[in-house]
Design a protein around this motif. Structure first.
Motif, mmCIF file in Angstrom:
data_model
loop_
_atom_site.group_PDB
_atom_site.id
_atom_site.type_symbol
_atom_site.label_atom_id
_atom_site.label_comp_id
_atom_site.label_asym_id
_atom_site.label_seq_id
_atom_site.Cartn_x
_atom_site.Cartn_y
_atom_site.Cartn_z
ATOM 1 N N GLN A 1 -3.935 4.699 -4.435
ATOM 2 C CA GLN A 1 -3.654 3.277 -4.242
ATOM 3 C C GLN A 1 -3.912 2.968 -2.770
ATOM 4 O O GLN A 1 -3.242 3.512 -1.897
ATOM 5 N N LYS B 1 -6.208 -9.543 2.770
ATOM 6 C CA LYS B 1 -5.624 -8.270 2.371
ATOM 7 C C LYS B 1 -5.922 -8.023 0.892
ATOM 8 O O LYS B 1 -5.730 -8.915 0.070
ATOM 9 N N ILE B 2 -6.381 -6.823 0.569
ATOM 10 C CA ILE B 2 -6.608 -6.491 -0.838
ATOM 11 C C ILE B 2 -6.021 -5.118 -1.143
ATOM 12 O O ILE B 2 -5.795 -4.310 -0.240
ATOM 13 N N SER B 3 -5.777 -4.894 -2.419
ATOM 14 C CA SER B 3 -5.254 -3.616 -2.864
ATOM 15 C C SER B 3 -6.192 -3.074 -3.938
ATOM 16 O O SER B 3 -6.533 -3.787 -4.883
ATOM 17 N N GLU B 4 -6.617 -1.844 -3.772
ATOM 18 C CA GLU B 4 -7.540 -1.222 -4.723
ATOM 19 C C GLU B 4 -6.936 0.070 -5.244
ATOM 20 O O GLU B 4 -6.184 0.746 -4.539
ATOM 21 N N ARG B 5 -7.304 0.408 -6.473
ATOM 22 C CA ARG B 5 -6.848 1.659 -7.070
ATOM 23 C C ARG B 5 -8.086 2.441 -7.503
ATOM 24 O O ARG B 5 -8.915 1.941 -8.239
ATOM 25 N N THR C 1 -2.513 1.078 4.076
ATOM 26 C CA THR C 1 -1.741 2.161 3.459
ATOM 27 C C THR C 1 -2.618 2.858 2.430
ATOM 28 O O THR C 1 -3.435 2.221 1.771
ATOM 29 N N GLU D 1 -4.323 0.028 0.175
ATOM 30 C CA GLU D 1 -4.156 -1.353 0.615
ATOM 31 C C GLU D 1 -4.974 -1.503 1.887
ATOM 32 O O GLU D 1 -4.849 -0.699 2.809
ATOM 33 N N ARG E 1 -7.344 -4.360 4.690
ATOM 34 C CA ARG E 1 -7.584 -5.716 5.188
ATOM 35 C C ARG E 1 -9.057 -5.852 5.546
ATOM 36 O O ARG E 1 -9.606 -5.017 6.252
ATOM 37 N N TYR F 1 -13.522 -2.865 5.676
ATOM 38 C CA TYR F 1 -12.089 -2.984 5.447
ATOM 39 C C TYR F 1 -11.381 -1.899 6.246
ATOM 40 O O TYR F 1 -11.840 -0.762 6.284
ATOM 41 N N LYS G 1 -4.574 6.035 6.439
ATOM 42 C CA LYS G 1 -4.295 4.805 7.178
ATOM 43 C C LYS G 1 -5.143 4.782 8.452
ATOM 44 O O LYS G 1 -5.255 5.780 9.150
#
Length: 188
Positions: free
Chosen positions: A39, A50-54, A25, A41, A43, A21, A10
């Motif tokens: 995972q 906001k995006i979430s990437e794995r 989290t 998360e 911005r 970005y 973080k």
């Protein structure tokens, strides 16, 4: 600088597809069967999306180089917030999106830490505490000196907070800049 995805934490700044970005989290997931994944998360700094990437935990991610420097807050105008480096006297304009919720706590000549990527400000860190004056609250209640109940108060910067019953209008108090919570009565 390329690092493995499982080492992202973080607050780190990642460069992806030419954009920066900030990580909100980062969670490493180890399923009983299958490949462990990270995972993340984040911005986008440029527009706040906001995006979430794995990622697989072994995937390489580009971590942006960030330099933290001390700056002095000068003033705010329609273009944003203006800061000056006290050593080189260079002035930097920081967009309102980067300052975010910290804006009400900025005071003239306040020393802050700006995180810069090349010459672009990406994050701001205020001092932990700020001293402000109570401009509006309920009258002081006699007999209630140190009870656990708090009453609402408006501070000189326009932020609402909760203060103990013995705090009256005109009293200077110390608050946390992170959430505006009451710490103590100012000692000045």
């Amino acid at each position: 600088m390329r690092v493995i995805a499982s080492s992202i934490r973080k607050g780190n700044v990642i460069e992806q597809d030419g954009k920066l970005y900030v990580v909100l989290t980062a969670e490493n997931i180890h399923p009983g069967k299958g490949t462990p994944v990270s995972q993340i998360e984040m911005r986008r700094i440029s527009d706040g999306v906001k995006i979430s990437e794995r990622y697989k935990t072994t995937d390489q991610v580009e971590k942006a180089t960030i330099e933290d420097s001390n700056f002095t807050f000068l003033y705010e105008d329609a273009d944003g917030f203006h800061f000056m480096n006290p050593e080189s006297f260079d002035q930097v304009q920081v967009p309102k999106e980067v300052v975010g919720n910290a804006a009400p706590y900025l005071a003239e000549n306040m020393s802050v830490k700006l995180s810069m990527h090349d010459t672009t400000p990406v994050a701001i860190q205020l001092p932990q505490r700020a001293t402000l004056e109570v401009v509006d609250t309920e009258p002081v209640t006699k007999g209630q000196t140190a009870s656990s109940s708090y009453k609402p108060a408006m501070l000189s910067n326009g932020v609402r907070t909760a203060v103990p019953p013995h705090i009256g209008v005109g009293t200077r108090i110390v608050v946390m800049t992170e959430d505006g919570s009451y710490v103590e009565r100012a000692k000045d």
